[in-house]
Structures are given as structure tokens and as C-alpha cells.
Design a protein around this motif. Structure first.
Motif, PDB file in Angstrom:
ATOM      1  N   LEU A 111       0.818  -1.208   0.000  1.00 57.61           N
ATOM      2  CA  LEU A 111       0.000   0.000   0.000  1.00 57.61           C
ATOM      3  C   LEU A 111       0.851   1.257   0.000  1.00 57.61           C
ATOM      4  N   SER A 112       2.004   1.220   0.655  1.00 57.79           N
ATOM      5  CA  SER A 112       2.877   2.401   0.654  1.00 57.79           C
ATOM      6  C   SER A 112       3.373   2.696  -0.757  1.00 57.79           C
ATOM      7  N   ASN A 113       3.576   1.664  -1.556  1.00 56.63           N
ATOM      8  CA  ASN A 113       3.975   1.872  -2.955  1.00 56.63           C
ATOM      9  C   ASN A 113       2.854   2.561  -3.738  1.00 56.63           C
ATOM     10  N   TYR A 114       1.632   2.127  -3.524  1.00 53.31           N
ATOM     11  CA  TYR A 114       0.493   2.748  -4.197  1.00 53.31           C
ATOM     12  C   TYR A 114       0.316   4.183  -3.716  1.00 53.31           C
ATOM     13  N   LEU A 115       0.511   4.412  -2.432  1.00 48.55           N
ATOM     14  CA  LEU A 115       0.398   5.765  -1.892  1.00 48.55           C
ATOM     15  C   LEU A 115       1.415   6.687  -2.549  1.00 48.55           C
ATOM     16  N   ARG A 116       2.629   6.204  -2.739  1.00 45.78           N
ATOM     17  CA  ARG A 116       3.660   6.987  -3.422  1.00 45.78           C
ATOM     18  C   ARG A 116       3.244   7.318  -4.853  1.00 45.78           C
ATOM     19  N   LEU A 117       2.665   6.339  -5.545  1.00 47.85           N
ATOM     20  CA  LEU A 117       2.210   6.556  -6.925  1.00 47.85           C
ATOM     21  C   LEU A 117       1.106   7.619  -6.973  1.00 47.85           C
ATOM     22  N   ILE A 118       0.207   7.577  -6.003  1.00 44.03           N
ATOM     23  CA  ILE A 118      -0.870   8.573  -5.949  1.00 44.03           C
ATOM     24  C   ILE A 118      -0.275   9.950  -5.680  1.00 44.03           C
ATOM     25  N   GLU A 119       0.615  10.035  -4.709  1.00 39.54           N
ATOM     26  CA  GLU A 119       1.226  11.323  -4.355  1.00 39.54           C
ATOM     27  C   GLU A 119       2.009  11.918  -5.515  1.00 39.54           C
ATOM     28  N   ARG A 120       2.601  11.070  -6.331  1.00 40.00           N
ATOM     29  CA  ARG A 120       3.374  11.540  -7.480  1.00 40.00           C
ATOM     30  C   ARG A 120       2.504  11.737  -8.718  1.00 40.00           C
ATOM     31  N   LYS A 121       1.194  11.604  -8.509  1.00 37.34           N
ATOM     32  CA  LYS A 121       0.194  11.820  -9.560  1.00 37.34           C
ATOM     33  C   LYS A 121       0.408  10.916 -10.771  1.00 37.34           C
ATOM     34  N   ARG A 122       0.762   9.662 -10.493  1.00 37.56           N
ATOM     35  CA  ARG A 122       0.992   8.697 -11.571  1.00 37.56           C
ATOM     36  C   ARG A 122      -0.326   8.088 -12.033  1.00 37.56           C
ATOM     37  N   SER A 123      -0.469   8.054 -13.335  1.00 39.66           N
ATOM     38  CA  SER A 123      -1.646   7.443 -13.931  1.00 39.66           C
ATOM     39  C   SER A 123      -1.441   5.929 -13.949  1.00 39.66           C
ATOM     40  N   PRO A 124      -2.432   5.148 -13.766  1.00 36.25           N
ATOM     41  CA  PRO A 124      -3.857   5.413 -13.625  1.00 36.25           C
ATOM     42  C   PRO A 124      -4.305   5.583 -12.168  1.00 36.25           C
ATOM     43  N   TYR A 125      -3.380   5.441 -11.218  1.00 31.26           N
ATOM     44  CA  TYR A 125      -3.750   5.424  -9.797  1.00 31.26           C
ATOM     45  C   TYR A 125      -4.291   6.776  -9.334  1.00 31.26           C
ATOM     46  N   TYR A 126      -3.598   7.838  -9.687  1.00 27.29           N
ATOM     47  CA  TYR A 126      -4.038   9.183  -9.331  1.00 27.29           C
ATOM     48  C   TYR A 126      -5.371   9.497 -10.010  1.00 27.29           C
ATOM     49  N   ASP A 127      -5.497   9.122 -11.280  1.00 27.11           N
ATOM     50  CA  ASP A 127      -6.736   9.362 -12.023  1.00 27.11           C
ATOM     51  C   ASP A 127      -7.916   8.642 -11.369  1.00 27.11           C
ATOM     52  N   LEU A 128      -7.669   7.429 -10.897  1.00 29.09           N
ATOM     53  CA  LEU A 128      -8.709   6.655 -10.238  1.00 29.09           C
ATOM     54  C   LEU A 128      -9.151   7.331  -8.933  1.00 29.09           C
ATOM     55  N   VAL A 129      -8.191   7.799  -8.157  1.00 29.50           N
ATOM     56  CA  VAL A 129      -8.500   8.482  -6.898  1.00 29.50           C
ATOM     57  C   VAL A 129      -9.293   9.766  -7.172  1.00 29.50           C
ATOM     58  N   GLU A 130      -8.884  10.514  -8.175  1.00 28.50           N
ATOM     59  CA  GLU A 130      -9.624  11.719  -8.543  1.00 28.50           C
ATOM     60  C   GLU A 130     -11.059  11.390  -8.936  1.00 28.50           C
ATOM     61  N   TYR A 131     -11.230  10.337  -9.694  1.00 25.41           N
ATOM     62  CA  TYR A 131     -12.562   9.906 -10.124  1.00 25.41           C
ATOM     63  C   TYR A 131     -13.427   9.552  -8.920  1.00 25.41           C
ATOM     64  N   ILE A 132     -12.878   8.770  -7.996  1.00 24.28           N
ATOM     65  CA  ILE A 132     -13.629   8.333  -6.814  1.00 24.28           C
ATOM     66  C   ILE A 132     -14.044   9.528  -5.965  1.00 24.28           C
ATOM     67  N   ILE A 133     -13.102  10.428  -5.693  1.00 24.41           N
ATOM     68  CA  ILE A 133     -13.404  11.577  -4.836  1.00 24.41           C
ATOM     69  C   ILE A 133     -14.428  12.501  -5.503  1.00 24.41           C
ATOM     70  N   ALA A 134     -14.290  12.733  -6.791  1.00 24.62           N
ATOM     71  CA  ALA A 134     -15.252  13.579  -7.509  1.00 24.62           C
ATOM     72  C   ALA A 134     -16.646  12.955  -7.459  1.00 24.62           C
ATOM     73  N   ASP A 135     -16.733  11.644  -7.624  1.00 25.55           N
ATOM     74  CA  ASP A 135     -18.019  10.962  -7.563  1.00 25.55           C
ATOM     75  C   ASP A 135     -18.610  11.039  -6.156  1.00 25.55           C
ATOM     76  N   MET A 136     -17.775  10.884  -5.151  1.00 22.86           N
ATOM     77  CA  MET A 136     -18.228  11.023  -3.758  1.00 22.86           C
ATOM     78  C   MET A 136     -18.802  12.414  -3.517  1.00 22.86           C
ATOM     79  N   GLU A 137     -18.076  13.420  -3.976  1.00 17.84           N
ATOM     80  CA  GLU A 137     -18.524  14.809  -3.785  1.00 17.84           C
ATOM     81  C   GLU A 137     -19.848  15.058  -4.494  1.00 17.84           C
ATOM     82  N   ARG A 138     -19.978  14.525  -5.701  1.00 19.90           N
ATOM     83  CA  ARG A 138     -21.222  14.679  -6.469  1.00 19.90           C
ATOM     84  C   ARG A 138     -22.393  14.043  -5.718  1.00 19.90           C
ATOM     85  N   GLN A 139     -22.180  12.836  -5.242  1.00 26.02           N
ATOM     86  CA  GLN A 139     -23.252  12.145  -4.529  1.00 26.02           C
ATOM     87  C   GLN A 139     -23.552  12.813  -3.193  1.00 26.02           C
TER      88      GLN A 139
END
Length: 122
Positions: A11-39
Motif C-alpha cells: 500500500l505504501s507503494n500505491y500511496l507513493r504513486l498517488i502522491e506523485r500523480k501517476r496514472s492510472p492510480y491518481y486518475d482513479l483516486v480523482e474519479y472516486i473523490i469527484a463521484d463522492m462529492e457529487r453524490q
């Protein structure tokens, strides 16, 4: 943010990828949070439960985030990395259920504070 040594290694490896805005992990997190906010904005109640089924999410984002790296396992790990990295408390802020077939679903108690914690991680 918790120290990386406090988070399980995959999980720490994935966290690093998200923090470094690496696709597709960062894109997925952005999608999830935007959908949460919409709902969350469309609900009358201040707190709601947002459920993530990794297999369904994979089907949902395949066209918008095309990547061979988006497997259900990678999606699950990305979600857990986000939850750990945002310092959300298991059972208090989110919980995980397992189906009879062994598939996991993630349930996040969405409110303004949770959304802020998740957003700060981006």
C-alpha cells in the motif's frame, strides 16, 4: 499523513504513486473523490455511505481511464492506500465487507470532514 513505514508495504507503494500523480492510480483516486462529492452534494442528509465495488468500478472507468494496470486488485490496493494515507479510521470512517465469493466492498462514511481528508491527499 502517516509515515510510509506505518503503512503495509504494497500500500505504501500505491500511496507513493498517488502522491506523485501517476496514472492510472491518481486518475482513479480523482474519479472516486469527484463521484463522492457529487453524490454527497445531491443528498439531503449530511452523512452518507459511499460504497465502492472494485469490479464494478473497473467496468465504470475502463473508457475514461484506459490502462492495463487497472485490475480489481490494483483498484482495491489504490482505495486502501488512499484510506490509509488520509488517516481515515477503520470502522469509524470506513468499513470493508466481503461477499461469499471473497470479493471486497469498501464503504466510506462520507461527510465534509472525510471529503476534506481525502482531498488533502491529492
Amino acid at each position: 499523513m502517516p509515515e510510509l513505514f506505518e503503512i503495509p508495504i504494497p500500500l505504501s507503494n500505491y500511496l507513493r504513486l498517488i502522491e506523485r500523480k501517476r496514472s492510472p492510480y491518481y486518475d482513479l483516486v480523482e474519479y472516486i473523490i469527484a463521484d463522492m462529492e457529487r453524490q454527497h452534494k445531491s443528498r439531503i442528509h449530511p452523512a452518507t455511505i459511499y460504497t465502492i465495488n472494485p469490479r464494478r468500478l473497473k467496468e465504470e472507468v475502463e473508457e475514461t481511464i484506459p490502462s492495463e494496470k487497472l485490475t480489481t486488485i490494483n483498484i482495491s490496493r489504490t482505495i486502501l492506500a488512499l484510506l490509509y494515507g488520509s488517516k481515515l479510521e477503520k470502522d469509524e470512517d470506513y468499513y470493508v465487507t466481503t461477499s461469499s465469493g471473497g470479493r471486497k466492498n469498501y464503504h466510506i462514511k462520507v461527510n465534509h470532514n472525510i471529503l476534506s481528508s481525502l482531498r488533502m491527499h491529492l
